[in-house]
Design a protein around this motif. Sequence first.
Motif, PDB file in Angstrom:
ATOM      1  N   TRP B  14       0.846  -1.208   0.000  1.00 14.18           N
ATOM      2  CA  TRP B  14       0.000   0.000   0.000  1.00 14.18           C
ATOM      3  C   TRP B  14       0.871   1.245   0.000  1.00 14.18           C
ATOM      4  O   TRP B  14       1.880   1.321   0.677  1.00 14.18           O
ATOM      5  N   LEU B  15       0.441   2.176  -0.853  1.00 16.83           N
ATOM      6  CA  LEU B  15       1.219   3.400  -1.064  1.00 16.83           C
ATOM      7  C   LEU B  15       0.258   4.588  -1.134  1.00 16.83           C
ATOM      8  O   LEU B  15      -0.475   4.731  -2.115  1.00 16.83           O
ATOM      9  N   PRO B  16       0.205   5.411  -0.095  1.00 23.91           N
ATOM     10  CA  PRO B  16      -0.758   6.520  -0.092  1.00 23.91           C
ATOM     11  C   PRO B  16      -0.265   7.761  -0.826  1.00 23.91           C
ATOM     12  O   PRO B  16       0.933   8.036  -0.846  1.00 23.91           O
ATOM     13  N   HIS B  17      -1.199   8.469  -1.410  1.00 17.60           N
ATOM     14  CA  HIS B  17      -0.977   9.775  -2.048  1.00 17.60           C
ATOM     15  C   HIS B  17      -1.236  10.773  -0.914  1.00 17.60           C
ATOM     16  O   HIS B  17      -2.370  11.081  -0.594  1.00 17.60           O
ATOM     17  N   ILE B  18      -0.159  11.270  -0.299  1.00 18.65           N
ATOM     18  CA  ILE B  18      -0.293  11.848   1.040  1.00 18.65           C
ATOM     19  C   ILE B  18      -0.784  13.299   1.093  1.00 18.65           C
ATOM     20  O   ILE B  18      -1.304  13.760   2.106  1.00 18.65           O
ATOM     21  N   GLY B  19      -0.610  14.035  -0.037  1.00 17.65           N
ATOM     22  CA  GLY B  19      -1.009  15.438  -0.037  1.00 17.65           C
ATOM     23  C   GLY B  19      -0.316  16.200   1.082  1.00 17.65           C
ATOM     24  O   GLY B  19       0.869  15.984   1.353  1.00 17.65           O
ATOM     25  N   THR B  20      -1.068  17.053   1.762  1.00 15.43           N
ATOM     26  CA  THR B  20      -0.503  17.777   2.910  1.00 15.43           C
ATOM     27  C   THR B  20      -1.068  17.221   4.221  1.00 15.43           C
ATOM     28  O   THR B  20      -1.114  17.914   5.231  1.00 15.43           O
ATOM     29  N   HIS B  21      -1.504  15.971   4.171  1.00 17.67           N
ATOM     30  CA  HIS B  21      -2.122  15.357   5.348  1.00 17.67           C
ATOM     31  C   HIS B  21      -1.201  15.379   6.566  1.00 17.67           C
ATOM     32  O   HIS B  21      -1.670  15.549   7.702  1.00 17.67           O
ATOM     33  N   ALA B  22       0.102  15.223   6.340  1.00 15.47           N
ATOM     34  CA  ALA B  22       1.025  15.195   7.483  1.00 15.47           C
ATOM     35  C   ALA B  22       0.984  16.503   8.262  1.00 15.47           C
ATOM     36  O   ALA B  22       1.197  16.509   9.477  1.00 15.47           O
ATOM     37  N   ALA B  23       0.688  17.604   7.576  1.00 11.20           N
ATOM     38  CA  ALA B  23       0.585  18.885   8.285  1.00 11.20           C
ATOM     39  C   ALA B  23      -0.547  18.835   9.305  1.00 11.20           C
ATOM     40  O   ALA B  23      -0.436  19.385  10.409  1.00 11.20           O
ATOM     41  N   GLN B  24      -1.635  18.161   8.936  1.00 11.87           N
ATOM     42  CA  GLN B  24      -2.766  17.991   9.859  1.00 11.87           C
ATOM     43  C   GLN B  24      -2.316  17.190  11.081  1.00 11.87           C
ATOM     44  O   GLN B  24      -2.619  17.558  12.222  1.00 11.87           O
ATOM     45  N   ASP B  54       3.782   0.785   2.732  1.00  5.15           N
ATOM     46  CA  ASP B  54       5.021   0.205   2.200  1.00  5.15           C
ATOM     47  C   ASP B  54       5.869   1.237   1.473  1.00  5.15           C
ATOM     48  O   ASP B  54       7.020   0.960   1.140  1.00  5.15           O
ATOM     49  N   GLY B  55       5.279   2.372   1.170  1.00  4.81           N
ATOM     50  CA  GLY B  55       6.018   3.465   0.543  1.00  4.81           C
ATOM     51  C   GLY B  55       5.354   4.771   0.928  1.00  4.81           C
ATOM     52  O   GLY B  55       4.136   4.805   1.162  1.00  4.81           O
ATOM     53  N   ILE B  56       6.149   5.841   1.016  1.00  2.58           N
ATOM     54  CA  ILE B  56       5.575   7.126   1.440  1.00  2.58           C
ATOM     55  C   ILE B  56       6.231   8.257   0.649  1.00  2.58           C
ATOM     56  O   ILE B  56       7.451   8.276   0.493  1.00  2.58           O
ATOM     57  N   PRO B  57       5.423   9.167   0.097  1.00  2.00           N
ATOM     58  CA  PRO B  57       6.013  10.308  -0.609  1.00  2.00           C
ATOM     59  C   PRO B  57       6.722  11.266   0.352  1.00  2.00           C
ATOM     60  O   PRO B  57       6.277  11.470   1.483  1.00  2.00           O
ATOM     61  N   LEU B  58       7.802  11.834  -0.151  1.00  2.00           N
ATOM     62  CA  LEU B  58       8.537  12.824   0.631  1.00  2.00           C
ATOM     63  C   LEU B  58       7.816  14.162   0.602  1.00  2.00           C
ATOM     64  O   LEU B  58       7.701  14.849   1.611  1.00  2.00           O
ATOM     65  N   LEU B  59       7.332  14.531  -0.578  1.00  2.00           N
ATOM     66  CA  LEU B  59       6.671  15.823  -0.776  1.00  2.00           C
ATOM     67  C   LEU B  59       5.628  15.628  -1.869  1.00  2.00           C
ATOM     68  O   LEU B  59       5.920  15.008  -2.888  1.00  2.00           O
ATOM     69  N   ASP B  60       4.441  16.147  -1.643  1.00  2.00           N
ATOM     70  CA  ASP B  60       3.361  15.975  -2.609  1.00  2.00           C
ATOM     71  C   ASP B  60       2.797  17.353  -2.941  1.00  2.00           C
ATOM     72  O   ASP B  60       1.759  17.747  -2.432  1.00  2.00           O
ATOM     73  N   ASP B  61       3.539  18.107  -3.740  1.00  2.00           N
ATOM     74  CA  ASP B  61       3.145  19.474  -4.087  1.00  2.00           C
ATOM     75  C   ASP B  61       3.407  19.691  -5.585  1.00  2.00           C
ATOM     76  O   ASP B  61       4.540  19.916  -5.990  1.00  2.00           O
ATOM     77  N   PRO B  62       2.360  19.626  -6.410  1.00  2.00           N
ATOM     78  CA  PRO B  62       2.549  19.733  -7.867  1.00  2.00           C
ATOM     79  C   PRO B  62       3.072  21.101  -8.317  1.00  2.00           C
ATOM     80  O   PRO B  62       3.425  21.274  -9.477  1.00  2.00           O
ATOM     81  N   GLN B  63       3.096  22.055  -7.394  1.00  2.00           N
ATOM     82  CA  GLN B  63       3.558  23.400  -7.760  1.00  2.00           C
ATOM     83  C   GLN B  63       5.022  23.625  -7.362  1.00  2.00           C
ATOM     84  O   GLN B  63       5.555  24.724  -7.551  1.00  2.00           O
ATOM     85  N   MET B  64       5.681  22.628  -6.781  1.00  2.00           N
ATOM     86  CA  MET B  64       7.025  22.830  -6.240  1.00  2.00           C
ATOM     87  C   MET B  64       7.993  23.318  -7.321  1.00  2.00           C
ATOM     88  O   MET B  64       8.704  24.307  -7.135  1.00  2.00           O
ATOM     89  N   GLU B  65       8.030  22.653  -8.454  1.00  2.00           N
ATOM     90  CA  GLU B  65       9.011  22.990  -9.489  1.00  2.00           C
ATOM     91  C   GLU B  65       8.783  24.393 -10.059  1.00  2.00           C
ATOM     92  O   GLU B  65       9.729  25.144 -10.270  1.00  2.00           O
TER      93      GLU B  65
END
Lengths: 93, 230
Positions: B14-24, B54-65
């Motif tokens: 399982w691999l979640p698309h984390i968004g900014t959930h960690a901030a919450q 089993d995997g976790i994104p480091l950063l999920d921000d499509p505007q970063m670049e």
Amino acid sequence: MASSGAQSIAIDECMALDFVGEIAQEHHIGFIGNLHVTAALFEESEAVTADVERCMDEGQRFPGYVFGLGGPLTQHITLPRLDEAVAAYRSRR
Amino acid sequence: MRALQGERVEQTPWLPHIGTHAAQLLGVSAERYLQDEGLLAKGAVLCSDRYLCDGIPLLDDPQMEVSSLGCVLHWSEQSPPSVISSPLYGLPPEQLVAHLPPLPNETTGRWPTVIAAGKLARPELEKRNVALVGIAAGPCTIAYHLRGLALFTDLFHRPESAEALFAYAGQVSAISARIYAEIIGCDIVAINDTPATMLKPDYFRHYVIPHLQPAWEIIHRAGKISSLWA
């Protein structure tokens, strides 16, 4: 997407997971998806476990399936519902 | 990893698309979370522990670049920032090539923060046998942020300008892929290109797929797993 050269694809909530599974199998790639995040968002929506069951029923029929979400988590998520979803997934993994 | 290469495995990962959930979970704003290496690393490890993935994104921000390519961002308390001004929006299509921003590298924009976060998170996730996932913006996402809605009229009226912009955007995606794969050492590098789903299949084949190839080559050469998210 399946023929893009990537080893796996992740799809959103709008796609039928078993349809994507067939395509992924044909292209020998992995596929990730696609729990409806809205099911974990609102208390009044139907049980999130039902959508976990849908994902596992459809996804596990094919090689290369990885359980995942149909979109990013939002900060409005109802935490107990998300925990419930994870528990339902772990019971079926 | 084997599942992401199309193999049947004993247990479904399982691999979640984390968004900014960690901030919450961390009790901080998305704006602060997305710009703080310590919070990004802590958030990835926290989500990994809480959701047993089993995997976790480091950063999920499509505007970063694009924040380092001239796009103006509006930051939010609860979600990734929005692009409120696109640097190429008002230009005549024939002038696009002359105004393409300099290509980014690991020292520009938020990359130093993201790289530092990766260096903090990676050893912690390795201990837990959790894959670190880098998410790079795809060619259509970058082209769309730089050009705005005019991108879609270019496809009809000035396809050669659109082609040049997609080629540039593909280079940006490949640079992100290199940083995630080679500098941070992510196990999985995903290209997230949600706006590409607005294109009809012929356009997707013509404008997007060729410009994904440089990123795939870099990811595969580094021995990492590639993924296309849309």
